[in-house]
Design a protein around this motif. Sequence first.
Motif, PDB file in Angstrom:
ATOM      1  N   THR A 150       0.815  -1.222   0.000  1.00  0.00           N
ATOM      2  CA  THR A 150       0.000   0.000   0.000  1.00  0.00           C
ATOM      3  C   THR A 150       0.844   1.265   0.000  1.00  0.00           C
ATOM      4  N   GLY A 151       2.158   1.111  -0.015  1.00  0.00           N
ATOM      5  CA  GLY A 151       3.031   2.278  -0.020  1.00  0.00           C
ATOM      6  C   GLY A 151       4.418   1.901  -0.482  1.00  0.00           C
ATOM      7  N   VAL A 152       5.260   2.898  -0.550  1.00  0.00           N
ATOM      8  CA  VAL A 152       6.619   2.681  -1.032  1.00  0.00           C
ATOM      9  C   VAL A 152       7.569   3.621  -0.286  1.00  0.00           C
ATOM     10  N   VAL A 153       8.771   3.137  -0.040  1.00  0.00           N
ATOM     11  CA  VAL A 153       9.858   3.989   0.444  1.00  0.00           C
ATOM     12  C   VAL A 153      10.792   4.149  -0.731  1.00  0.00           C
ATOM     13  N   TYR A 154      10.978   5.376  -1.164  1.00  0.00           N
ATOM     14  CA  TYR A 154      11.778   5.645  -2.355  1.00  0.00           C
ATOM     15  C   TYR A 154      13.084   6.291  -1.933  1.00  0.00           C
ATOM     16  N   GLY A 155      14.188   5.702  -2.342  1.00  0.00           N
ATOM     17  CA  GLY A 155      15.497   6.259  -2.048  1.00  0.00           C
ATOM     18  C   GLY A 155      16.180   6.706  -3.325  1.00  0.00           C
ATOM     19  N   ASN A 156      16.901   7.800  -3.230  1.00  0.00           N
ATOM     20  CA  ASN A 156      17.600   8.320  -4.390  1.00  0.00           C
ATOM     21  C   ASN A 156      18.942   8.861  -3.934  1.00  0.00           C
ATOM     22  N   SER A 157      19.915   8.873  -4.809  1.00  0.00           N
ATOM     23  CA  SER A 157      21.286   9.150  -4.390  1.00  0.00           C
ATOM     24  C   SER A 157      21.595  10.611  -4.082  1.00  0.00           C
ATOM     25  N   GLY A 158      21.050  11.536  -4.811  1.00  0.00           N
ATOM     26  CA  GLY A 158      21.451  12.926  -4.640  1.00  0.00           C
ATOM     27  C   GLY A 158      20.364  13.791  -4.045  1.00  0.00           C
ATOM     28  N   GLY A 159      20.754  14.846  -3.367  1.00  0.00           N
ATOM     29  CA  GLY A 159      19.786  15.751  -2.759  1.00  0.00           C
ATOM     30  C   GLY A 159      18.858  16.388  -3.774  1.00  0.00           C
ATOM     31  N   LYS A 160      19.415  16.837  -4.899  1.00  0.00           N
ATOM     32  CA  LYS A 160      18.581  17.464  -5.927  1.00  0.00           C
ATOM     33  C   LYS A 160      17.633  16.446  -6.537  1.00  0.00           C
ATOM     34  N   ASP A 161      18.155  15.238  -6.809  1.00  0.00           N
ATOM     35  CA  ASP A 161      17.306  14.192  -7.379  1.00  0.00           C
ATOM     36  C   ASP A 161      16.186  13.808  -6.420  1.00  0.00           C
ATOM     37  N   SER A 162      16.528  13.673  -5.136  1.00  0.00           N
ATOM     38  CA  SER A 162      15.532  13.311  -4.136  1.00  0.00           C
ATOM     39  C   SER A 162      14.470  14.399  -4.002  1.00  0.00           C
ATOM     40  N   ALA A 163      14.908  15.638  -4.021  1.00  0.00           N
ATOM     41  CA  ALA A 163      13.968  16.751  -3.912  1.00  0.00           C
ATOM     42  C   ALA A 163      13.026  16.786  -5.107  1.00  0.00           C
ATOM     43  N   LEU A 164      13.555  16.531  -6.289  1.00  0.00           N
ATOM     44  CA  LEU A 164      12.706  16.519  -7.483  1.00  0.00           C
ATOM     45  C   LEU A 164      11.723  15.352  -7.435  1.00  0.00           C
ATOM     46  N   ALA A 165      12.190  14.177  -7.034  1.00  0.00           N
ATOM     47  CA  ALA A 165      11.300  13.014  -6.923  1.00  0.00           C
ATOM     48  C   ALA A 165      10.197  13.289  -5.906  1.00  0.00           C
ATOM     49  N   PHE A 166      10.562  13.881  -4.780  1.00  0.00           N
ATOM     50  CA  PHE A 166       9.587  14.244  -3.758  1.00  0.00           C
ATOM     51  C   PHE A 166       8.557  15.224  -4.312  1.00  0.00           C
ATOM     52  N   TYR A 167       9.043  16.253  -4.975  1.00  0.00           N
ATOM     53  CA  TYR A 167       8.157  17.280  -5.529  1.00  0.00           C
ATOM     54  C   TYR A 167       7.182  16.695  -6.550  1.00  0.00           C
ATOM     55  N   ARG A 168       7.704  15.873  -7.474  1.00  0.00           N
ATOM     56  CA  ARG A 168       6.843  15.297  -8.513  1.00  0.00           C
ATOM     57  C   ARG A 168       5.797  14.370  -7.906  1.00  0.00           C
ATOM     58  N   ALA A 169       6.196  13.567  -6.934  1.00  0.00           N
ATOM     59  CA  ALA A 169       5.250  12.665  -6.282  1.00  0.00           C
ATOM     60  C   ALA A 169       4.202  13.455  -5.504  1.00  0.00           C
ATOM     61  N   GLN A 170       4.638  14.497  -4.820  1.00  0.00           N
ATOM     62  CA  GLN A 170       3.724  15.335  -4.048  1.00  0.00           C
ATOM     63  C   GLN A 170       2.728  16.042  -4.962  1.00  0.00           C
TER      64      GLN A 170
ATOM     65  N   LEU B   5      -1.235  11.636  -5.963  1.00  0.00           N
ATOM     66  CA  LEU B   5      -1.522  10.201  -5.907  1.00  0.00           C
ATOM     67  C   LEU B   5      -0.985   9.534  -4.648  1.00  0.00           C
ATOM     68  N   TYR B   6      -0.132  10.241  -3.908  1.00  0.00           N
ATOM     69  CA  TYR B   6       0.567   9.611  -2.795  1.00  0.00           C
ATOM     70  C   TYR B   6       0.405  10.411  -1.520  1.00  0.00           C
ATOM     71  N   ASP B   7       0.344   9.715  -0.404  1.00  0.00           N
ATOM     72  CA  ASP B   7       0.346  10.328   0.912  1.00  0.00           C
ATOM     73  C   ASP B   7       1.783  10.269   1.405  1.00  0.00           C
ATOM     74  N   ILE B   8       2.508  11.356   1.241  1.00  0.00           N
ATOM     75  CA  ILE B   8       3.938  11.374   1.528  1.00  0.00           C
ATOM     76  C   ILE B   8       4.160  11.860   2.953  1.00  0.00           C
TER      77      ILE B   8
END
Length: 64
Positions: A25-45, A49-52
């Motif tokens: 029912t959920g996912v923990v998403y890990g990414n290597s870089g701060g900018k990449d992680s921030a972008l992934a977070f932003y796009r998902a938010q 579709l996701y309760d982050i």
Amino acid sequence: MRDYESEFQNRVEFIRNLLAESGATGVVYGNSGGKDSALAFYRAQQSGLYDIAALFTVVHAQSQ
């Protein structure tokens, strides 16, 4: 030239399929870089579709 939108869509589809097949029912998403992680977070938010709950990232003193 890389097609970033296509890469993004392929990754989203992969994660959706994996979740559907696993019954999770959920996912923990890990990414290597701060900018990449921030972008992934932003796009998902922004997708709505996701309760982050949080974004975790690591900052090293050397990178400052």
